[in-house]
Design an enzyme around this catalytic site. Structure first.
Site, PDB file in Angstrom:
ATOM      1  CE  LYS A  51       0.234  71.310 -17.665  1.00  0.00           C
ATOM      2  NZ  LYS A  51       0.917  70.736 -18.829  1.00  0.00           N
TER       3      LYS A  51
ATOM      4  CE  LYS B 299       2.643  63.943 -20.601  1.00  0.00           C
ATOM      5  NZ  LYS B 299       2.741  64.181 -22.017  1.00  0.00           N
TER       6      LYS B 299
ATOM      7  CE  LYS C  71      -4.069  69.453 -24.745  1.00  0.00           C
ATOM      8  NZ  LYS C  71      -3.113  68.371 -24.589  1.00  0.00           N
TER       9      LYS C  71
HETATM   10  P1  TYM Z   1      -0.124  70.409 -24.868  1.00  0.00           P
HETATM   11  O1  TYM Z   1      -0.972  69.700 -25.865  1.00  0.00           O
HETATM   12  O2  TYM Z   1      -0.067  69.847 -23.494  1.00  0.00           O
HETATM   13  O3  TYM Z   1      -0.556  71.924 -24.745  1.00  0.00           O
HETATM   14  C1  TYM Z   1      -0.756  72.716 -25.887  1.00  0.00           C
HETATM   15  C2  TYM Z   1      -0.262  74.126 -25.647  1.00  0.00           C
HETATM   16  O4  TYM Z   1      -0.955  74.707 -24.528  1.00  0.00           O
HETATM   17  C3  TYM Z   1      -0.009  75.165 -23.564  1.00  0.00           C
HETATM   18  N1  TYM Z   1      -0.577  74.929 -22.231  1.00  0.00           N
HETATM   19  C4  TYM Z   1      -0.735  75.872 -21.296  1.00  0.00           C
HETATM   20  N2  TYM Z   1      -0.458  77.183 -21.274  1.00  0.00           N
HETATM   21  C5  TYM Z   1      -0.776  77.870 -20.150  1.00  0.00           C
HETATM   22  N3  TYM Z   1      -1.324  77.308 -19.062  1.00  0.00           N
HETATM   23  C6  TYM Z   1      -1.623  75.983 -19.036  1.00  0.00           C
HETATM   24  N4  TYM Z   1      -2.187  75.442 -17.964  1.00  0.00           N
HETATM   25  C7  TYM Z   1      -1.328  75.205 -20.191  1.00  0.00           C
HETATM   26  N5  TYM Z   1      -1.487  73.902 -20.497  1.00  0.00           N
HETATM   27  C8  TYM Z   1      -1.015  73.751 -21.747  1.00  0.00           C
HETATM   28  C9  TYM Z   1       1.228  74.330 -23.800  1.00  0.00           C
HETATM   29  O5  TYM Z   1       2.380  74.965 -23.308  1.00  0.00           O
HETATM   30  C10 TYM Z   1       1.223  74.193 -25.305  1.00  0.00           C
HETATM   31  O6  TYM Z   1       1.779  75.337 -25.906  1.00  0.00           O
HETATM   32  N6  TYM Z   1       4.342  68.775 -26.344  1.00  0.00           N
HETATM   33  C11 TYM Z   1       3.292  69.746 -26.577  1.00  0.00           C
HETATM   34  C12 TYM Z   1       2.672  69.657 -27.954  1.00  0.00           C
HETATM   35  C13 TYM Z   1       3.628  69.775 -29.081  1.00  0.00           C
HETATM   36  C14 TYM Z   1       4.200  70.977 -29.577  1.00  0.00           C
HETATM   37  C15 TYM Z   1       4.999  70.577 -30.688  1.00  0.00           C
HETATM   38  C16 TYM Z   1       4.118  72.310 -29.194  1.00  0.00           C
HETATM   39  C17 TYM Z   1       4.077  68.754 -29.856  1.00  0.00           C
HETATM   40  N7  TYM Z   1       4.887  69.235 -30.832  1.00  0.00           N
HETATM   41  C18 TYM Z   1       5.720  71.508 -31.417  1.00  0.00           C
HETATM   42  C19 TYM Z   1       4.843  73.240 -29.939  1.00  0.00           C
HETATM   43  C20 TYM Z   1       5.638  72.845 -31.027  1.00  0.00           C
HETATM   44  C21 TYM Z   1       2.193  69.527 -25.566  1.00  0.00           C
HETATM   45  O7  TYM Z   1       2.050  68.485 -25.017  1.00  0.00           O
HETATM   46  O8  TYM Z   1       1.354  70.582 -25.439  1.00  0.00           O
END
Ligand code: TYM
Length: 343
Positions: free
Chosen positions: A197, A115, A200
């Site tokens: 990856k 990032k 979103k």
């Molecule tokens: P975030 O918002 O980027 O993504 C949400 C969830 O989706 C999963 N994910 C993926 N899995 C498979 N392939 C992909 N291309 C892909 N892109 C995203 C992520 O692994 C995630 O599970 N920091 C975290 C959000 C967060 C969180 C938490 C998660 C904040 N606090 C506490 C679990 C527990 C994040 O940015 O995920």
């Protein structure tokens, strides 16, 4: 303080649009876990403001995401669905945990390094502290299990390390959480650039399958997905495009990669693409159809968030009170001394 009641917590940051990656890596596993765990599913809006969001549209986007949680099958009557900023304990615990996370370990976070390369014009301290806020999200609820995609594994390790360090100093305050990472679908890659990856917040439409894409759009995106030279359908490092399609196929058709390689021996890439598109459409079409109805009931969504945050606060406040106590912070005394102040 620590509990071993099976408790699940997982969050999503409301940036961009929910993708097939979010669904296969996380949401689908939340849906499957209902009933076996006490579940907390925050929409982590404070994580999203580490990059600039448009204040005019941000609240609507948050409600769009919540409606998608529900359209995917999360039952709001059984599970706490809430918005992180409605539970101020997250920010407070994050501050406290900042004093127990080492700058050296935060510097090693690959997502932070990535990032910082992409946000040179806004390298704010929130991007650096992001994993500490995530640790607070998890530890506040004494979560035993955290279902996430592969990209969050390192953040989970940091959470475990910080919790362990705190417990060593003050006693067993926090439950040490286990990551739950699916065997397939844990890392869905971009369709046009399969070494990256699927993200979103990617603005290149062809790179991602959005949860609310129509069947036509899904078919078209898979048809145009980048493949590799040659014509073999096998999972190999030198074939990232085909490996990604096989991974998505395996996760959506519930068939192992080995069996898929067998099934597609001698067949063309076109066949694989069209079958994967059909499997993804079958999975996402019910979500899309349910979504409009759920999203149109704004009051209903706000009520769900109110109930969810009340449930979340009750648990979060308990943990934070214990953290204050072990740190020796002065108890807040009620002016009405007949009320129990919890210490
Ligand atoms: P975030 O918002 O980027 O993504 C949400 C969830 O989706 C999963 N994910 C993926 N899995 C498979 N392939 C992909 N291309 C892909 N892109 C995203 C992520 O692994 C995630 O599970 N920091 C975290 C959000 C967060 C969180 C938490 C998660 C904040 N606090 C506490 C679990 C527990 C994040 O940015 O995920």
């Amino acid at each position: 303080m620590t509990t071993s009641n099976p408790t699940m917590l997982s969050g999503i940051s409301p940036s961009g649009r929910l993708t097939l990656g979010n669904y296969l890596g996380a949401i689908r596993n939340w849906v499957g876990a209902q009933g076996q765990f006490e579940c907390f599913f925050p929409l982590v809006d404070l994580h999203a403001i580490t990059v600039r969001q448009n204040p005019e549209t941000f609240a609507d986007r948050c409600l769009d995401f919540i409606a998608q949680y529900i359209a995917c099958g999360i039952d709001p009557t059984e599970n706490a669905i809430f918005v992180q900023s409605h539970v101020p304990e997250h920010s407070e615990l994050a501050w406290i945990l900042n004093c127990y996370a080492q700058t050296g370990e935060l510097n090693r976070m690959t997502q932070y390094k990535d990032k910082s390369r992409r946000n040179v014009e806004n390298m704010n301290a929130g991007l650096f502290g992001y994993p500490v806020l995530m640790a607070a999200d998890i530890l506040l609820y004494q979560a035993t299990h955290v279902p996430v995609g592969e990209d969050q594994k390192q953040h989970l390790e940091l959470t475990r390390d910080v919790a362990g360090r705190f417990n060593n100093l003050y006693g067993p305050v926090f439950t040490i959480p286990e990551p739950l990472i699916p065997a397939v679908g844990a890392r869905v890659m971009s369709l046009q650039n399969p070494t990256r990856k699927m993200s979103k917040s990617d603005e290149v439409e062809g790179n991602l399958i959005v949860l609310l894409d129509s069947p036509d759009v899904i078919s078209r995106k898979f048809k145009r997905a980048v493949t590799d030279s040659g014509n073999e359908i096998v999972q190999r490092v030198d074939k990232p495009g085909i490996a990604n399609l096989l991974n998505i196929a395996s996760a959506t058709m519930n068939v192992s990669i080995d069996s898929l390689e067998e099934r597609y021996r001698g067949k063309g890439y076109g066949q694989l693409k069209s079958d994967v598109a059909d499997a993804v459409i079958a999975l996402l079409e019910p979500v899309r159809q349910r979504y409009e109805e759920v999203r149109s009931d704004k009051n209903g969504l706000e009520d769900i968030l109110a109930v969810g945050s009340e449930k979340a606060r009750a648990k979060a406040a308990k943990t934070l009170t214990e953290v204050h106590r072990v740190l020796g912070l002065i108890p807040a005394t009620s002016r009405d001394r007949t009320l129990d102040n919890g210490y």
